[in-house]
Design an enzyme around this catalytic site. Sequence first.
Site, PDB file in Angstrom:
ATOM      1  N   SER A  17       0.845  -1.192   0.000  1.00 19.87           N
ATOM      2  CA  SER A  17       0.000   0.000   0.000  1.00 19.87           C
ATOM      3  C   SER A  17       0.879   1.239   0.000  1.00 19.87           C
ATOM      4  O   SER A  17       1.986   1.229   0.562  1.00 19.87           O
ATOM      5  CB  SER A  17      -0.905   0.021   1.234  1.00 19.87           C
ATOM      6  OG  SER A  17      -1.549   1.279   1.374  1.00 19.87           O
ATOM      7  N   TYR A  71      -1.459  -0.151  10.287  1.00 22.96           N
ATOM      8  CA  TYR A  71      -1.666  -0.574   8.899  1.00 22.96           C
ATOM      9  C   TYR A  71      -0.437  -0.251   8.053  1.00 22.96           C
ATOM     10  O   TYR A  71       0.057  -1.099   7.295  1.00 22.96           O
ATOM     11  CB  TYR A  71      -2.899   0.127   8.337  1.00 22.96           C
ATOM     12  CG  TYR A  71      -3.196  -0.188   6.888  1.00 22.96           C
ATOM     13  CD1 TYR A  71      -3.792  -1.393   6.531  1.00 22.96           C
ATOM     14  CD2 TYR A  71      -2.880   0.720   5.886  1.00 22.96           C
ATOM     15  CE1 TYR A  71      -4.061  -1.683   5.201  1.00 22.96           C
ATOM     16  CE2 TYR A  71      -3.154   0.444   4.554  1.00 22.96           C
ATOM     17  CZ  TYR A  71      -3.749  -0.760   4.215  1.00 22.96           C
ATOM     18  OH  TYR A  71      -4.008  -1.049   2.904  1.00 22.96           O
TER      19      TYR A  71
END
Length: 256
Positions: free
Chosen positions: A148, A161
Amino acid sequence: MRGLADKRIVVAGGATGIGAATAERLAEEGAQVLIGDVNLEGAEATAGRVKAAGGTAVAVAFDLADEGSVRALFERAVAEFGGVDGLFNVGADLSPDTLGRDGDLSEMDAAIWRRTFEVNLIGYAHTCRAAVPLLLEGGGGAIVNTSSGAAYVGEAVRPAYAASKAGINALTRHVASRWGKEGIRCNGVSPGMVLSETGLETMSEGFKAAVLGAIRSPRLGRPADLAGAVAFLLSDDAAWINGQTWSVDGGGSLRD
């Protein structure tokens, strides 16, 4: 693309969004796909679309956070297809109870960090570990991990995250370095904002406009954009690409 016909590929997280689109694209290229997901109904729907289009797919219930479930996923792949030639890791815990509670460090909940790493990073380590011996048995193969842009940009929130995705980048480099000489390629894709069943449809039009204004593309991302990149990295056309993580984000990030 060359070299995907009859390849046996596990899609770890193929019920919806990028995973579903990639499973369908791989099948279009002639691959046999085993679609694993904690959302079995969604995985079965993806497999149904593949088979309706003339492809080969099997849906399996599996949980990235459960090591035994990961082993069972690959055992099923061997039972169904006789082996494994590729793996696409795309699952993550994006639930409101996990990602939605991943605030800044002053609000840190260690349980959120543990759950995030258990699924997003340790889960990928388990799937890679399970895949490697099977890939070696077949003379080599390819793994693609989903990272990501959060790993790079330094957001004010979602540190667990982001850290898990940075860990995936390191895991990708490790697998490529350790087994590359034995014919295993391991690469990653780093999606930008992608419209999908669990993506930006839930965001306001103002937020979508802000995201669009920040990228160098005339539209937001679609699952098919990632599916094409992943299929390429799993194909023989990408035979000399190893240990890389590609940003597939409409030009949202510019990195060497």
